[in-house]
Motif scaffolding. Structure first.
Motif, short mmCIF file in Angstrom:
data_model
loop_
_atom_site.label_atom_id
_atom_site.label_comp_id
_atom_site.label_asym_id
_atom_site.label_seq_id
_atom_site.Cartn_x
_atom_site.Cartn_y
_atom_site.Cartn_z
N MET B 306 -79.29 -24.31 -26.64
CA MET B 306 -80.63 -24.45 -26.06
C MET B 306 -80.91 -23.31 -25.08
SD MET B 306 -83.02 -26.85 -26.20
CE MET B 306 -84.66 -26.61 -25.60
N LEU B 307 -79.89 -22.97 -24.29
CA LEU B 307 -80.04 -21.86 -23.34
C LEU B 307 -80.34 -20.56 -24.09
CD1 LEU B 307 -79.68 -21.04 -20.32
CD2 LEU B 307 -77.32 -20.48 -20.89
N LEU B 308 -79.60 -20.33 -25.18
CA LEU B 308 -79.80 -19.13 -25.99
C LEU B 308 -81.21 -19.12 -26.58
CD1 LEU B 308 -78.55 -16.64 -27.38
CD2 LEU B 308 -77.82 -18.13 -29.21
N PHE B 309 -81.64 -20.27 -27.09
CA PHE B 309 -82.98 -20.37 -27.66
C PHE B 309 -84.03 -20.04 -26.60
CE2 PHE B 309 -86.84 -22.71 -28.78
CZ PHE B 309 -87.04 -22.27 -30.08
N ALA B 310 -83.86 -20.62 -25.41
CA ALA B 310 -84.82 -20.38 -24.34
C ALA B 310 -84.87 -18.89 -23.98
CB ALA B 310 -84.45 -21.21 -23.11
N LEU B 311 -83.68 -18.27 -23.87
CA LEU B 311 -83.62 -16.84 -23.52
C LEU B 311 -84.36 -15.98 -24.54
CD1 LEU B 311 -79.97 -16.09 -22.34
CD2 LEU B 311 -82.07 -15.83 -21.04
N THR B 312 -84.01 -16.15 -25.82
CA THR B 312 -84.62 -15.30 -26.84
C THR B 312 -86.11 -15.62 -26.98
OG1 THR B 312 -83.82 -16.84 -28.50
CG2 THR B 312 -82.56 -14.85 -28.17
N PHE B 313 -86.48 -16.88 -26.80
CA PHE B 313 -87.89 -17.25 -26.88
C PHE B 313 -88.67 -16.56 -25.77
CE2 PHE B 313 -91.50 -20.13 -26.19
CZ PHE B 313 -92.00 -20.18 -27.48
N LEU B 314 -88.09 -16.54 -24.57
CA LEU B 314 -88.74 -15.84 -23.44
C LEU B 314 -88.91 -14.35 -23.75
CD1 LEU B 314 -87.20 -17.36 -20.20
CD2 LEU B 314 -89.53 -17.54 -21.06
N MET B 315 -87.84 -13.76 -24.35
CA MET B 315 -87.93 -12.35 -24.73
C MET B 315 -89.11 -12.10 -25.66
SD MET B 315 -85.24 -10.58 -23.64
CE MET B 315 -85.32 -11.35 -22.09
N ASN B 316 -89.22 -12.94 -26.70
CA ASN B 316 -90.29 -12.75 -27.67
C ASN B 316 -91.65 -12.90 -27.00
OD1 ASN B 316 -88.27 -12.47 -29.51
ND2 ASN B 316 -88.46 -14.53 -30.33
N LEU B 317 -91.74 -13.89 -26.13
CA LEU B 317 -92.99 -14.11 -25.39
C LEU B 317 -93.30 -12.88 -24.54
CD1 LEU B 317 -94.31 -16.88 -25.75
CD2 LEU B 317 -93.72 -17.37 -23.38
N ALA B 318 -92.26 -12.38 -23.84
CA ALA B 318 -92.44 -11.22 -22.98
C ALA B 318 -92.91 -10.03 -23.80
CB ALA B 318 -91.12 -10.88 -22.28
N SER B 319 -92.33 -9.86 -25.00
CA SER B 319 -92.73 -8.73 -25.83
C SER B 319 -94.21 -8.83 -26.20
CB SER B 319 -91.81 -8.67 -27.04
OG SER B 319 -92.51 -8.62 -28.22
N LEU B 320 -94.68 -10.05 -26.47
CA LEU B 320 -96.12 -10.24 -26.75
C LEU B 320 -96.97 -9.87 -25.54
CD1 LEU B 320 -96.42 -13.51 -28.83
CD2 LEU B 320 -97.05 -11.21 -29.48
N ARG B 321 -96.54 -10.38 -24.38
CA ARG B 321 -97.29 -10.11 -23.15
C ARG B 321 -97.39 -8.62 -22.86
NH1 ARG B 321 -97.36 -13.85 -18.85
NH2 ARG B 321 -98.04 -12.14 -17.53
N VAL B 322 -96.25 -7.93 -23.03
CA VAL B 322 -96.21 -6.50 -22.77
C VAL B 322 -97.20 -5.78 -23.67
CG1 VAL B 322 -94.79 -4.45 -23.11
CG2 VAL B 322 -93.86 -6.42 -21.91
N VAL B 323 -97.22 -6.17 -24.94
CA VAL B 323 -98.13 -5.54 -25.88
C VAL B 323 -99.57 -5.72 -25.42
CG1 VAL B 323 -99.06 -5.65 -28.21
CG2 VAL B 323 -96.61 -5.72 -27.85
N GLN B 324 -99.90 -6.94 -24.99
CA GLN B 324 -101.27 -7.19 -24.58
C GLN B 324 -101.65 -6.40 -23.34
OE1 GLN B 324 -101.21 -11.41 -24.39
NE2 GLN B 324 -101.57 -11.61 -26.58
N ARG B 325 -100.68 -6.27 -22.43
CA ARG B 325 -101.00 -5.67 -21.14
C ARG B 325 -101.18 -4.16 -21.23
NH1 ARG B 325 -97.35 -6.39 -16.00
NH2 ARG B 325 -98.44 -4.95 -14.66
N PHE B 326 -100.34 -3.50 -22.00
CA PHE B 326 -100.37 -2.04 -22.00
C PHE B 326 -101.08 -1.46 -23.21
CE2 PHE B 326 -96.64 -3.04 -19.43
CZ PHE B 326 -96.98 -2.36 -18.29
N ARG B 327 -101.69 -2.32 -24.02
CA ARG B 327 -102.27 -1.79 -25.24
C ARG B 327 -103.38 -0.79 -24.94
NH1 ARG B 327 -103.74 -6.07 -29.32
NH2 ARG B 327 -101.57 -5.81 -29.86
N GLU B 328 -103.26 0.40 -25.54
CA GLU B 328 -104.31 1.41 -25.43
C GLU B 328 -105.14 1.32 -26.69
OE1 GLU B 328 -104.54 4.33 -23.30
OE2 GLU B 328 -102.91 3.78 -21.95
#
Lengths: 293, 331
Positions: B306-328
């Motif tokens: 569960m911990l591993l799932f939460a970690l990788t899920f957060l990563m994927n979420l973060a990657s989406l957020r990053v894309v939205q924030r810095f998109r040119e």
């Protein structure tokens, strides 16, 4: 005078900047070469370790306490079984799901959520699919640590990959093909069945083969489902215990006797051979059957 | 005629529904993963509660063993939660069981950071070379070959790390200070594995940067390096960041390399020369042993899962957020 001095300072800076740029380009080249070199070293190392142990007995012998008699017979047959059943489950389901998303689903928040979910599933670590298989197939559905449980687990693992690849292939079929069929009175399914799928078939098969090669090389999820150290028999049915090629390699690598590491290297060569064949087929298919619109 | 059309419409509806079911199966898989992990994790954290019930304890050997090992936790589920999240000893497989997950967490982070330290610089430089400087013919041939690195089964990398990289580093650099299984070799080799993830994705986004931007910069007298680093790189930053986060998520979830080369001893350390155990390696270790269904060890599998799932899920979420924030955006 002062103009000249400024000019030569500018010249010096320009030469410096150009030198830095050349060094940077060289660094980029070196980084790329390093990546290729790693691949080369990896292959040379495995070949050097394993080639002397590539004998026909690898195909006929079962695991053994003696490295000279150890082989991969049960692992090879187990891989065939697991990959075969997995293909029967995952590929039709994946392709049909892709057809739904590309041809049937209307754009809506629900469809978007569905797509996002598939993208997320593709990024879930494979070892968690193993836990899913253990909790759901092995214990809850009482399949035990059997070939069937292993095949189902791998099927769920490759399902998102098959869907993504198939969607890509279906999307590449131009809309004019569909419009022509609709104009002749074809139903949606007739359009899909007789026009879209045949045209998308090469792309879909390429995706399927790549997913298959991913499943064949996958170790971690199957360890949870029956990484028996010792399977000295060929599986007699889908409810039998099993071992597969990567797991058998893992078992040999984790033994302390370095002789077994050579047997493992030979197994790796077998595995890479299978993958090379699969990927070669995929590339051949792509080059041969790609339609240029 | 009418009848035939009605039947065909019915057939169409059945087919449409069937196809939709296939697509919704993927949601079912997600639900199943979360449900299995959540259920067993909950059962793990409720062990102290169940262990306080004499009737249950009489029937369940796993609870008896839990009470024997950790009578101090009986009746205090929150104490178990606190121990899990904050303590630095992980020994659920021993008779004196301690459930502090931090050593596994540290092992995972350590190996993943080493991997990123290899993959991000090399991958980005390779991406810049392929996208900006390489002739078209070289790019077309080199890119798929680099991607082969991601297609090699991880068990092969594990073998490579254990039997080639570790002996090499021991003989040439570190000597006996380096353990036979260590975080450094595993991390380095894992970095090679995720290199194409960084390079390929970054190269894609860099090539998507409009060529006019480059022309403008060259016209102002910029050198190729300045164009690559100050124009193309910032313009592609969102995609590059997403690629790096994705690579990190892959490193965190990678199993066979760390199980073979990093070791199976939970170790609260940041020394890369020592043996460490990652979350994934622990899952493999328990799975290799004979763990009966429902035992304490069996439940710990899912708790760390569960911990591993939460970690990788957060990563994927973060990657989406990053894309939205810095998109040119370019027209």
């Amino acid at each position: 005078m002062s103009v000249l001095a400024a000019d030569s300072a500018w010249q010096r800076r320009r030469i410096g900047r150009q030198r830095t740029a050349r060094m940077f380009v060289a660094a980029c080249q070196v980084a790329t070469l390093l990546g290729l070199m790693f691949l080369g070293i990896l292959l040379v190392d495995v070949t050097r370790d394993g080639a002397p142990y590539l004998r026909s007995e690898l195909f006929t012998n079962f695991p053994s306490r003696f490295p000279s008699q150890a082989g991969y017979a049960s692992a090879l047959v187990g891989t065939l079984y697991v990959a075969g059943i997995m293909s029967l489950v995952a590929f039709p389901l994946g392709v049909l799901a892709a057809v739904y998303l590309e041809e049937y689903a209307r754009p809506s928040p629900i469809t978007r959520a569905l797509e996002l979910n598939i993208a997320n599933l593709a990024a879930v670590p494979s070892v968690l699919y193993g836990l899913l298989g253990l909790g759901m197939f092995v214990e809850w559905m009482r399949m035990g640590k059997s070939i069937l449980a292993g095949a189902f687990t791998l099927a769920l693992l490759v399902l998102p990959l098959v869907i993504l690849a198939s969607r890509e292939a279906i999307r590449a079929v131009p809309f004019s093909v569909r419009e022509a069929a609709y104009a002749l009175g074809a139903t949606r399914w007739q359009v899909v069945r007789h026009h879209v799928l045949p045209y998308a078939a090469p792309g879909i098969f390429t995706g399927i083969i790549l997913s298959l090669s991913r499943a064949v090389g996958e170790t971690a999820p199957l360890i949870m489902l029956g990484a028996l150290q010792y399977v000295p028999f060929l599986p007699r049915g889908i409810w039998d215990y099993f071992t597969v090629l990567p797991i058998q390699i893992f078992n040999y690598v984790s033994l302390p006797n370095p002789e077994f590491h050579r047997v493992a290297a030979a197994g790796i060569l077998l595995l890479l051979g299978v993958l090379l064949f699969l990927n070669g087929t995929a590339i051949w298919l792509r080059n041969r059957a790609t339609i240029r619109w | 005629m009418r009848e035939g059309r009605g039947r065909r419409r019915l057939q169409e509806q059945v087919i449409g529904t069937g196809l939709a079911l296939c697509a919704w199966l993927s949601v079912g898989v997600t639900v199943a993963i979360v449900a299995v992990l959540a259920y067993e994790t909950l059962e793990f954290f409720r062990l102290p509660v169940h262990a306080g019930d004499p009737h249950l304890v009489a029937r369940r050997p796993d609870l008896q063993r839990f009470v024997e090992a950790r009578s101090d936790l009986v009746g205090h589920p929150w104490r178990l939660v606190q121990e899990f999240l904050t303590e630095t000893t992980w020994s659920p497989l021993f008779s004196t069981k301690r459930f502090g997950v931090l050593p596994l967490f540290a092992g995972t982070v350590l190996t993943s950071l080493i991997a990123l330290g290899v993959a991000v610089p090399l991958g980005l430089l390779a991406a810049i070379y392929l996208s900006e400087f390489a002739p078209e013919g070289v790019r077309r041939r080199v890119k798929p070959v680099l991607e082969l690195l991601a297609g090699v089964p991880t068990i092969v990398y594990g073998y490579f790390a254990l039997t080639f990289v570790t002996p090499l580093l021991q003989d040439r650099i570190f000597g006996p200070a380096m353990a036979g299984q260590n975080a450094l070799s595993a991390g380095l080799v894992m970095g090679i594995m995720i290199l194409p993830l960084v390079s390929s994705l970054s190269e894609d986004v860099m090539r998507a940067v409009p060529v006019e931007l480059r022309h403008g910069a060259y016209a102002l007298g910029a050198t190729p390096m300045e164009v690559a680093l100050r124009v193309v790189f910032p313009a592609a930053l969102s995609g590059i960041a997403a690629a790096c986060v994705l690579a990190l998520s892959r490193a965190i979830g990678e199993t066979m390399i760390v199980a073979l080369a990093a070791g199976q001893t939970p170790n609260w350390t940041v020394n890369p020369l020592e043996t460490v155990e990652t979350i994934t390696a622990f899952i493999v270790q328990v799975s290799l042993g004979d763990t009966p269904y429902g035992s304490v060890e069996y439940r710990t599998l899912f708790a760390v899962g569960m911990l591993l799932f939460a970690l990788t899920f957060l990563m994927n979420l973060a990657s989406l957020r990053v894309v939205q924030r810095f998109r040119e955006r370019y027209l």
